[in-house]
Design an enzyme around this catalytic site. Sequence first.
Site, PDB file in Angstrom:
ATOM      1  N   CYS A   2      -1.480  -4.260   2.096  1.00 16.28           N
ATOM      2  CA  CYS A   2      -0.836  -4.832   3.273  1.00 16.28           C
ATOM      3  C   CYS A   2      -1.884  -5.123   4.343  1.00 16.28           C
ATOM      4  O   CYS A   2      -2.947  -4.507   4.377  1.00 16.28           O
ATOM      5  CB  CYS A   2       0.252  -3.940   3.850  1.00 16.28           C
ATOM      6  SG  CYS A   2       1.600  -3.580   2.723  1.00 16.28           S
ATOM      7  N   ARG A  27      -7.077  -7.278   0.234  1.00 18.07           N
ATOM      8  CA  ARG A  27      -6.469  -5.950   0.253  1.00 18.07           C
ATOM      9  C   ARG A  27      -5.323  -5.828  -0.741  1.00 18.07           C
ATOM     10  O   ARG A  27      -4.885  -4.725  -1.057  1.00 18.07           O
ATOM     11  CB  ARG A  27      -5.968  -5.633   1.669  1.00 18.07           C
ATOM     12  CG  ARG A  27      -7.074  -5.507   2.693  1.00 18.07           C
ATOM     13  CD  ARG A  27      -6.522  -5.344   4.088  1.00 18.07           C
ATOM     14  NE  ARG A  27      -5.857  -4.077   4.279  1.00 18.07           N
ATOM     15  CZ  ARG A  27      -6.416  -2.993   4.798  1.00 18.07           C
ATOM     16  NH1 ARG A  27      -7.695  -3.018   5.141  1.00 18.07           N
ATOM     17  NH2 ARG A  27      -5.740  -1.878   4.966  1.00 18.07           N
ATOM     18  N   TRP A  74       2.424  -5.836   0.498  1.00 17.89           N
ATOM     19  CA  TRP A  74       2.350  -5.324  -0.870  1.00 17.89           C
ATOM     20  C   TRP A  74       3.606  -4.501  -1.073  1.00 17.89           C
ATOM     21  O   TRP A  74       3.825  -3.490  -0.398  1.00 17.89           O
ATOM     22  CB  TRP A  74       1.091  -4.476  -1.025  1.00 17.89           C
ATOM     23  CG  TRP A  74       0.730  -4.100  -2.423  1.00 17.89           C
ATOM     24  CD1 TRP A  74       0.071  -4.859  -3.341  1.00 17.89           C
ATOM     25  CD2 TRP A  74       0.959  -2.835  -3.059  1.00 17.89           C
ATOM     26  NE1 TRP A  74      -0.114  -4.152  -4.505  1.00 17.89           N
ATOM     27  CE2 TRP A  74       0.425  -2.902  -4.368  1.00 17.89           C
ATOM     28  CE3 TRP A  74       1.581  -1.637  -2.667  1.00 17.89           C
ATOM     29  CZ2 TRP A  74       0.477  -1.846  -5.268  1.00 17.89           C
ATOM     30  CZ3 TRP A  74       1.635  -0.583  -3.562  1.00 17.89           C
ATOM     31  CH2 TRP A  74       1.089  -0.702  -4.835  1.00 17.89           C
ATOM     32  N   ASN A  98       2.490  -1.679   8.387  1.00 17.24           N
ATOM     33  CA  ASN A  98       1.826  -1.098   7.219  1.00 17.24           C
ATOM     34  C   ASN A  98       2.236   0.362   7.132  1.00 17.24           C
ATOM     35  O   ASN A  98       2.329   1.045   8.161  1.00 17.24           O
ATOM     36  CB  ASN A  98       0.307  -1.173   7.336  1.00 17.24           C
ATOM     37  CG  ASN A  98      -0.230  -2.572   7.149  1.00 17.24           C
ATOM     38  OD1 ASN A  98       0.492  -3.502   6.829  1.00 17.24           O
ATOM     39  ND2 ASN A  98      -1.528  -2.717   7.347  1.00 17.24           N
ATOM     40  N   GLY A  99       2.427   0.861   5.914  1.00 18.95           N
ATOM     41  CA  GLY A  99       2.756   2.270   5.736  1.00 18.95           C
ATOM     42  C   GLY A  99       4.120   2.462   5.113  1.00 18.95           C
ATOM     43  O   GLY A  99       4.766   1.508   4.645  1.00 18.95           O
ATOM     44  N   GLU A 488     -15.492   4.759 -15.803  1.00 18.15           N
ATOM     45  CA  GLU A 488     -15.550   3.652 -14.857  1.00 18.15           C
ATOM     46  C   GLU A 488     -15.515   2.316 -15.580  1.00 18.15           C
ATOM     47  O   GLU A 488     -14.854   1.361 -15.138  1.00 18.15           O
ATOM     48  CB  GLU A 488     -16.806   3.774 -13.989  1.00 18.15           C
ATOM     49  CG  GLU A 488     -17.070   2.617 -13.041  1.00 18.15           C
ATOM     50  CD  GLU A 488     -16.011   2.428 -11.968  1.00 18.15           C
ATOM     51  OE1 GLU A 488     -16.085   1.407 -11.258  1.00 18.15           O
ATOM     52  OE2 GLU A 488     -15.104   3.286 -11.834  1.00 18.15           O
ATOM     53  N   LYS A 492     -12.639  -0.549 -15.002  1.00 14.60           N
ATOM     54  CA  LYS A 492     -12.935  -1.916 -14.590  1.00 14.60           C
ATOM     55  C   LYS A 492     -12.310  -2.919 -15.549  1.00 14.60           C
ATOM     56  O   LYS A 492     -11.754  -3.934 -15.136  1.00 14.60           O
ATOM     57  CB  LYS A 492     -14.452  -2.138 -14.524  1.00 14.60           C
ATOM     58  CG  LYS A 492     -15.118  -1.512 -13.336  1.00 14.60           C
ATOM     59  CD  LYS A 492     -14.722  -2.216 -12.045  1.00 14.60           C
ATOM     60  CE  LYS A 492     -14.982  -1.324 -10.843  1.00 14.60           C
ATOM     61  NZ  LYS A 492     -14.012  -0.251 -10.670  1.00 14.60           N
ATOM     62  N   GLU A 495      -8.507  -2.973 -15.063  1.00 14.22           N
ATOM     63  CA  GLU A 495      -8.134  -3.455 -13.736  1.00 14.22           C
ATOM     64  C   GLU A 495      -8.069  -4.977 -13.672  1.00 14.22           C
ATOM     65  O   GLU A 495      -7.131  -5.535 -13.088  1.00 14.22           O
ATOM     66  CB  GLU A 495      -9.150  -2.978 -12.684  1.00 14.22           C
ATOM     67  CG  GLU A 495      -8.909  -1.612 -12.127  1.00 14.22           C
ATOM     68  CD  GLU A 495      -9.914  -1.271 -11.044  1.00 14.22           C
ATOM     69  OE1 GLU A 495      -9.505  -0.732 -10.009  1.00 14.22           O
ATOM     70  OE2 GLU A 495     -11.124  -1.546 -11.224  1.00 14.22           O
ATOM     71  N   HIS A 511     -11.190  14.891 -32.120  1.00 14.79           N
ATOM     72  CA  HIS A 511     -10.071  15.697 -31.643  1.00 14.79           C
ATOM     73  C   HIS A 511      -8.868  14.837 -31.267  1.00 14.79           C
ATOM     74  O   HIS A 511      -7.995  15.304 -30.534  1.00 14.79           O
ATOM     75  CB  HIS A 511     -10.506  16.563 -30.462  1.00 14.79           C
ATOM     76  CG  HIS A 511     -11.559  17.575 -30.804  1.00 14.79           C
ATOM     77  ND1 HIS A 511     -11.303  18.683 -31.581  1.00 14.79           N
ATOM     78  CD2 HIS A 511     -12.880  17.622 -30.525  1.00 14.79           C
ATOM     79  CE1 HIS A 511     -12.411  19.382 -31.744  1.00 14.79           C
ATOM     80  NE2 HIS A 511     -13.393  18.762 -31.099  1.00 14.79           N
ATOM     81  N   LYS A 610      -6.766  -3.267  -2.429  1.00 15.57           N
ATOM     82  CA  LYS A 610      -8.114  -2.791  -2.138  1.00 15.57           C
ATOM     83  C   LYS A 610      -8.092  -1.463  -1.403  1.00 15.57           C
ATOM     84  O   LYS A 610      -8.802  -0.526  -1.752  1.00 15.57           O
ATOM     85  CB  LYS A 610      -8.861  -3.838  -1.308  1.00 15.57           C
ATOM     86  CG  LYS A 610     -10.308  -3.462  -1.004  1.00 15.57           C
ATOM     87  CD  LYS A 610     -11.133  -3.401  -2.274  1.00 15.57           C
ATOM     88  CE  LYS A 610     -12.584  -3.086  -1.990  1.00 15.57           C
ATOM     89  NZ  LYS A 610     -13.340  -2.890  -3.232  1.00 15.57           N
TER      90      LYS A 610
END
Length: 615
Positions: A2, A27, A74, A98-99, A488, A492, A495, A511, A610
Amino acid sequence: MCGIVGAIADRDVVPVLIEGLKRLEYRGYDSAGIAVVDGNEVRRVRRTGRVTEMEAAAGAEGFAAGLGIGHTRWATHGGVTELNAHPHISHGVALVHNGIIENHEEQRARLSALGYAFESQTDTEVIAHLIHHHLKNGDGSEPGPDLLAAVQRAVKELDGAYALAVVSRKEPERIVCARMGCPLLIGLGERENFVASDVSAIVQATRRVIFLEEGDTAEVTRDGVRVFGDDGARVEREEHLSDVSLASLELGPYRHFMQKEIHEQPRALGDTIEAVMDTGAFGPTLFGANAEEVLADVESVQILACGTSYYAGSVARYWIESIAGLPCSVEIASEYRYRTAVANPNQLIVTISQSGETLDTMEALKYAKSLGQMRTLSICNVPESAIPRASRLAYYTRAGAEIGVASTKAFTTQLVALFTLTATLAKLRGRLPEDQEAGYIDALRHLPGSVQHALNLEPQITAWAERFAPRQHALFLGRGVHYPIALEGALKLKEISYIHAEAYPAGELKHGPLALVDADMPVVVIAPKDSLLEKVKSNMQEVRARGGELFVFTDQDSNFGESEGVHVIRTPRHVGVLSPIVHTIPVQLLAYHTALARGTDVDKPRNLAKSVTVE
């Protein structure tokens, strides 16, 4: 996650709002809108999809005004629809938010009983109606309190997190804003002022900013700003000059911000280690004025972070325990804040956040402090953001603005900061001889060059990406300090390419994960020439025996080559303890070029944001 922008000026602010929203697109969002006070009416335009669609609608409807607010949403409460998009309006009061408001259902029921009708599923519309309710006198007549007082009363009845910008058709000479748990700042100009959730939204108009503190409300007019603390008393907040530049927010010759930011890493790393290079030594002064007092007799380290920052902390655990000789644990902040932790006042709490506003990390820090753990250090990329301000010590990475949702240069600069912390703790504990310290500083000095050499592998990695693009699953393997780099790399890839990818310690193959391996499951291996290389080679044989295809990132001097089903790309010579940083570059490039081949939206992957400022 947002974005808010607002402006009041002697000129038309609609272009400012639109440009600000475009700069907030990174964002993450799924709808956008603006509201302006034009004469004695509030005009609004909202659209799902991209800002450009809303911009076209605003142009077609002839939007122009000297006062307005804008928002990129968002979705949290309610789906992606125009009715749920911001701004929300109640009887001439318009606001963006926002929030998340946790008691919105209780307030919705109360306001419905008072006769307010709701058109959206959002928690935000509750705030608009609540503010209007407080604009009335006790008998329901108008005019009652002014907008500032109404907002101050309304926020006292909200539970949760919010950043608000509010305008009213009856008070067309000001914006009222409020902040609790979500970032909000005020930009200062000449006969014009601005409100934003991120300085990038207003940097085209001003670099002079005031950061609001928790519980602040503020009145913003053309001529000035008044800020009020949680108790309603007038307060002064320090003015800052932002170092965010317009150039850092432009693509330049690159196709995507992610590509640009991957290639900016040699410079970002060089800037981040500059203070160490200048002093020629590790020491507590790198972390702040009171650092020696905080760090001198630390008994253990607790790292709290989310997402990519969590993986940076996972690398640091290996460093801190092996080099500094301190017990170190790493926890996902969103889990730590809800469990019963055993407090140790001599434990160092390290929080890591690119934005400095990650809600789960901030709440985890608050929880640790509530347990009496006051030795706190923040590693962050944004000066004056909330988490560093709440910590006793801070180490600012100097990655510059990071626009792509998938973190790249922020991650590698976090690793540099964590290594600097490790060496400093080791030195304070008498575990860093002079020759070893000189060796580490020399390794840092050569790190940007090693990273540039790794970037030069891009053509080879692009060829691999073509092979990955049609796949639906991938497995990443690593051992020891390189296992978090495998994590990581998998993050990536999923994502931005939407390929399902998982990472495991290579020794865990037998395992369970080995059951997944077949000719259709590419297996990426991080295999530098370290003490575990022979173990990794054995794990690779397990993959080949099941028909799996291996894609191996190793070092120039690792002494094994390609064969059928085994593809090898060599980074520069092994760089010792900093090897995880260099081996991050190839997995970033693999994810980027695979996403490019699949045609996904690299900088704005679906469903992601973001800066995660909600729970």
